[in-house]
Design a protein around this motif. Structure first.
Motif, PDB file in Angstrom:
ATOM      1  N   UNK A  15       0.833  -1.203   0.000  1.00 46.50           N
ATOM      2  CA  UNK A  15       0.000   0.000   0.000  1.00 46.50           C
ATOM      3  C   UNK A  15       0.873   1.259   0.000  1.00 46.50           C
ATOM      4  N   UNK A  16       1.889   1.283   0.876  1.00 43.95           N
ATOM      5  CA  UNK A  16       2.765   2.460   0.986  1.00 43.95           C
ATOM      6  C   UNK A  16       3.491   2.726  -0.329  1.00 43.95           C
ATOM      7  N   UNK A  17       3.959   1.669  -0.985  1.00 47.93           N
ATOM      8  CA  UNK A  17       4.666   1.831  -2.268  1.00 47.93           C
ATOM      9  C   UNK A  17       3.738   2.405  -3.335  1.00 47.93           C
ATOM     10  N   UNK A  18       2.554   1.830  -3.448  1.00 50.60           N
ATOM     11  CA  UNK A  18       1.595   2.279  -4.462  1.00 50.60           C
ATOM     12  C   UNK A  18       1.128   3.698  -4.169  1.00 50.60           C
ATOM     13  N   UNK A  19       0.832   3.989  -2.897  1.00 50.01           N
ATOM     14  CA  UNK A  19       0.355   5.308  -2.499  1.00 50.01           C
ATOM     15  C   UNK A  19       1.413   6.373  -2.796  1.00 50.01           C
ATOM     16  N   UNK A  20       2.649   6.141  -2.314  1.00 52.63           N
ATOM     17  CA  UNK A  20       3.722   7.128  -2.496  1.00 52.63           C
ATOM     18  C   UNK A  20       4.010   7.350  -3.979  1.00 52.63           C
ATOM     19  N   UNK A  21       4.139   6.275  -4.720  1.00 55.35           N
ATOM     20  CA  UNK A  21       4.429   6.393  -6.149  1.00 55.35           C
ATOM     21  C   UNK A  21       3.318   7.107  -6.904  1.00 55.35           C
ATOM     22  N   UNK A  22       2.081   6.754  -6.596  1.00 56.64           N
ATOM     23  CA  UNK A  22       0.933   7.349  -7.274  1.00 56.64           C
ATOM     24  C   UNK A  22       0.761   8.822  -6.964  1.00 56.64           C
ATOM     25  N   UNK A  23       0.820   9.180  -5.697  1.00 53.65           N
ATOM     26  CA  UNK A  23       0.643  10.594  -5.319  1.00 53.65           C
ATOM     27  C   UNK A  23       1.773  11.456  -5.881  1.00 53.65           C
ATOM     28  N   UNK A  24       2.974  10.880  -5.957  1.00 49.52           N
ATOM     29  CA  UNK A  24       4.092  11.633  -6.528  1.00 49.52           C
ATOM     30  C   UNK A  24       3.890  11.816  -8.036  1.00 49.52           C
TER      31      UNK A  24
END
Length: 158
Positions: free
Chosen positions: A61-70
């Protein structure tokens, strides 16, 4: 209106679909189950099931969230960290998520975003203009030392 009640089995299937649709954190799933009217004992039974069957994974979740929001929203690290902390993730998991953002890409995106925003500003007073640029970048979660250096670079004192 009568509230619909769910068995643990039905709630588990609903939670599986909820997690399969997009990555979720524990907090999202717990909120969803409470909204469905599930009691804490049932929630405490469903969440481990989701973890065991890999429907729920906070690192993922953290990887997808951080990558997506960036990539999509052009958020900086400060904002991403704040949002992940609000979702109850620990520092180690957050750091793993942030590692998804390549440093070179981070700097390039910051530079592009700064220049684009500076060109959109109509303010003629250089100090007000610099403040508006800095406020915009800080709101987006970019680190203050980068923001102030870039604002000074793009809007020099003369």
């Amino acid at each position: 209106m009568k509230q619909e009640s769910f068995t643990v089995e039905e709630a588990t299937r609903a939670a599986e679909r909820f997690c399969a649709y997009q990555e979720r954190c524990h907090q999202d799933v717990e909120r969803k189950l409470k909204k469905m009217g599930m009691i804490q004992d049932a929630i405490d039974q469903i969440i481990p099931h989701l973890l065991q069957h890999n429907f729920l994974n906070e690192t993922r979740f953290a990887k997808v969230f951080a990558g997506g929001k960036f990539r999509i929203k052009k958020w900086g690290r400060v904002r991403i960290v704040r949002e992940l902390k609000m979702r109850g993730l620990n520092k180690k998991t957050i750091d793993i998520g942030l590692a998804e953002i390549p440093e070179e890409q981070y700097r390039l995106t910051f530079d592009t975003l700064s220049r684009k925003r500076n060109n959109q500003l109509t303010e003629t007073d250089k100090y007000k203009r610099r403040k508006k640029l800095a406020d915009y970048l800080l709101y987006r979660g970019w680190e203050s030392h980068l923001v102030y250096a870039k604002a000074k670079e793009l809007i020099p004192d003369d």
